[in-house]
Design an enzyme around this catalytic site. Structure first.
Site, short mmCIF file in Angstrom:
data_model
loop_
_atom_site.label_atom_id
_atom_site.label_comp_id
_atom_site.label_asym_id
_atom_site.label_seq_id
_atom_site.Cartn_x
_atom_site.Cartn_y
_atom_site.Cartn_z
N ARG A 86 -11.35 -58.39 5.84
CA ARG A 86 -11.62 -57.03 5.35
C ARG A 86 -12.27 -56.17 6.44
O ARG A 86 -13.38 -55.67 6.26
CB ARG A 86 -12.57 -57.19 4.17
CG ARG A 86 -12.50 -56.17 3.09
CD ARG A 86 -13.40 -56.58 1.94
NE ARG A 86 -14.78 -56.68 2.32
CZ ARG A 86 -15.62 -57.68 2.01
NH1 ARG A 86 -15.24 -58.68 1.25
NH2 ARG A 86 -16.85 -57.68 2.44
N ARG B 21 -27.45 -55.26 -2.18
CA ARG B 21 -26.94 -53.90 -2.34
C ARG B 21 -26.16 -53.89 -3.65
O ARG B 21 -26.74 -53.77 -4.70
CB ARG B 21 -26.09 -53.55 -1.11
CG ARG B 21 -25.71 -52.10 -1.00
CD ARG B 21 -25.00 -51.80 0.31
NE ARG B 21 -23.64 -52.33 0.38
CZ ARG B 21 -22.80 -52.09 1.38
NH1 ARG B 21 -23.17 -51.35 2.40
NH2 ARG B 21 -21.58 -52.60 1.37
N TYR C 271 -29.80 -21.43 21.48
CA TYR C 271 -31.00 -21.16 20.67
C TYR C 271 -32.26 -21.72 21.32
O TYR C 271 -32.29 -22.88 21.75
CB TYR C 271 -30.85 -21.80 19.29
CG TYR C 271 -29.79 -21.17 18.42
CD1 TYR C 271 -29.85 -19.81 18.08
CD2 TYR C 271 -28.74 -21.92 17.93
CE1 TYR C 271 -28.88 -19.24 17.26
CE2 TYR C 271 -27.76 -21.36 17.12
CZ TYR C 271 -27.85 -20.01 16.78
OH TYR C 271 -26.89 -19.46 15.99
N HIS D 80 -20.35 -59.53 0.82
CA HIS D 80 -20.47 -58.77 2.06
C HIS D 80 -21.70 -59.28 2.80
O HIS D 80 -22.74 -59.50 2.19
CB HIS D 80 -20.59 -57.29 1.73
CG HIS D 80 -20.38 -56.36 2.90
ND1 HIS D 80 -19.38 -56.54 3.83
CD2 HIS D 80 -21.05 -55.23 3.29
CE1 HIS D 80 -19.44 -55.56 4.73
NE2 HIS D 80 -20.44 -54.77 4.43
N CYS E 248 -25.09 -26.11 18.86
CA CYS E 248 -25.12 -25.21 17.71
C CYS E 248 -24.22 -25.75 16.60
O CYS E 248 -23.58 -26.78 16.77
CB CYS E 248 -24.64 -23.81 18.11
SG CYS E 248 -25.51 -23.11 19.51
N MET E 249 -24.14 -25.04 15.49
CA MET E 249 -23.32 -25.53 14.40
C MET E 249 -21.84 -25.61 14.80
O MET E 249 -21.14 -26.56 14.44
CB MET E 249 -23.47 -24.61 13.17
CG MET E 249 -22.77 -25.16 11.93
SD MET E 249 -22.80 -24.05 10.52
CE MET E 249 -24.53 -24.05 10.10
N ASP E 250 -21.38 -24.63 15.59
CA ASP E 250 -19.94 -24.52 15.86
C ASP E 250 -19.58 -24.53 17.34
O ASP E 250 -18.41 -24.52 17.68
CB ASP E 250 -19.44 -23.19 15.28
CG ASP E 250 -20.06 -22.91 13.93
OD1 ASP E 250 -19.80 -23.69 13.01
OD2 ASP E 250 -20.85 -21.94 13.83
N LYS F 166 -12.15 -46.46 4.00
CA LYS F 166 -13.12 -45.59 3.33
C LYS F 166 -13.55 -44.47 4.28
O LYS F 166 -13.34 -44.55 5.49
CB LYS F 166 -14.33 -46.42 2.90
CG LYS F 166 -15.09 -47.07 4.07
CD LYS F 166 -16.17 -48.04 3.59
CE LYS F 166 -16.82 -48.76 4.76
NZ LYS F 166 -17.75 -49.81 4.32
#
Ligand SMILES: *Cc1c(COP(=O)(O)O)cnc(C)c1O
Length: 396
Positions: A220, A139, A263, A168, A310-312, A41
């Site tokens: 699993r 859950r 920043y 689970h 930063c973001m990038d 997943k």
């Protein structure tokens, strides 16, 4: 390893397929005779679902598990023919798609089971379902009594085959096993009344490592396949980390004392400093919580992250690595020389768990699959655009 400059943005994840295969064999051996349903997943915990799924199956995994229909569809589109279980709660509208995909489906309601039965009957198929018992995680799933009743109700529907029964655990990684054993007893009380259900599965990674005797017909695991130990667990068991996150230095800058970085100038050079620019930010999965706290590796040495992530992009202080050069490899997760930054180290600095770090690695990061040290394949961002998307047939 990869790319010289010129390959694109020099940021990539290396996925070591030999380590992955090693982990499959190790977990399978530990689970005794149990078959292995590999959990892929969330893009195989961030590692790249298709490349990982193929390698897992080659290494001896018997089946795959995902959470939603879309993930099963991605695997089928990629040519995966092995059994797949969709473990999550599924909307009944997904039934025709699931039947089309031949993806076994976790059920915890008569409504979803009937939708699957109808869709399968219409196509002349028999659809496999696994009944999810909620034994205390609270859950997804049905309480034991209701799960038993559902199984009995589905047993004689000709277009369904009750293939599995599963639950689970809420705390399998904890030293105190009382809750896990209580959940297991609840589960087995149901299972004993359904001796005709062929496959029972309860064991996640922590269970396989700590209580392999609970593996039943099928285990699993997710996290352990990727070489990490569940939170708080350590083991002599020899899992090997699979993923490294790497980049190359794209700028080196000399700063005078007092000059600020990134920043908000939350870091200022305390002395003449050499700052390196790394093309990886929080959009790529490097948590912003590592601002002024985390580390990277350059020329086999730890260099601190300075200023805000930063973001990038992110900056590191290279002052004590004067030999660092533009284009040098930067290790964000993984080994370089004698040094290592593990996913667990990064997670604990951010007050989270390895799972979240791994599946946070962003879609801009190409996944490069390595086998025997050679590049075996690459998975890259594939955004698709549909002009006025048709509602899938399944959702009508
Ligand atoms: C994610 C998941 C697993 C795998 O758990 P790990 O701790 O990663 O081994 C197993 N079963 C279910 C239902 C899950 O959601």
């Amino acid at each position: 390893m990869l790319p010289e400059m010129g390959w694109g943005r020099p940021l990539w994840a290396e996925v070591d397929l030999d380590a992955l295969a090693h982990n499959v064999r190790l977990l399978k051996a530990r689970a005794g005779g149990a078959r292995l349903m590999a959990v892929v997943k969330a893009n195989a915990y961030g590692h790249g679902a298709l490349g990982v799924a193929r390698a897992l199956l080659r290494a001896g995994a018997d089946a795959l598990a995902v959470v939603c229909t879309e993930e099963a569809a991605e695997l089928r589109r990629g040519g995966i023919e092995a059994p797949i279980l969709v473990m999550g709660p599924t909307p009944p509208e997904d039934a025709p798609t699931l039947v089309e995909l031949e993806a076994a489906t976790a059920v915890a309601s008569l409504e979803v089971a009937q939708a699957l039965a109808q869709a399968a009957a219409r196509r002349g198929r028999v659809h496999p379902v696994h009944i999810k018992v909620d034994t205390g995680l609270n859950r997804f799933g049905l309480p034991p009594g209701e799960a038993l009743a559902l199984a009995q109700a589905l047993r004689h529907i000709p277009s369904l085959r009750v293939e599995g029964l599963f639950t689970h655990f809420a705390a399998a990684e904890e030293g105190d096993k009382d809750l896990t054993l209580a959940q297991f007893r609840e589960f087995m009380a149901v299972a004993r009344q359904l001796p005709w259900v062929p496959v029972r599965h309860v064991a996640n990674t922590a269970t396989i490592l700590d209580m392999p005797e609970l593996a039943l017909e099928m285990a699993r695991p997710g996290l352990g396949l990727y070489g990490c130990y569940p939170p708080g667990m350590r083991g002599p068991q020899g899992l090997r980390p699979v993923l490294s996150l790497k980049a190359r230095l794209m700028r080196i800058l000399e700063l005078a004392p007092g000059q600020g970085v990134s920043y908000g100038h939350t870091w200022r050079a305390p002395r003449p400093s050499r700052i390196g620019l790394v093309p990886c930010g929080y959009a790529d999965g490097l948590p912003r919580a590592l601002s002024n706290r985390g580390w990277m590796l350059v020329r086999g040495r730890r260099v601190p992250i300075v200023g805000r992530v930063c973001m990038d992009m992110t900056m590191v202080d290279l002052t004590h690595v004067p030999e660092a050069r533009l284009g040098d490899e930067v290790v964000i997760i993984g080994r370089q020389g004698e040094e290592e930054i593990s996913v667990d180290e990064m997670a604990s600095l951010c007050d989270t768990i390895s799972y979240e770090i791994l599946c946070g690695i962003g879609p801009r990061v190409p996944r490069v699959f390595l086998q025997g040290g050679a590049v075996k394949g690459v998975e890259r961002m594939a955004n698709t655009w549909e002009e006025t998307p048709a509602r899938p047939e399944a959702r009508r």
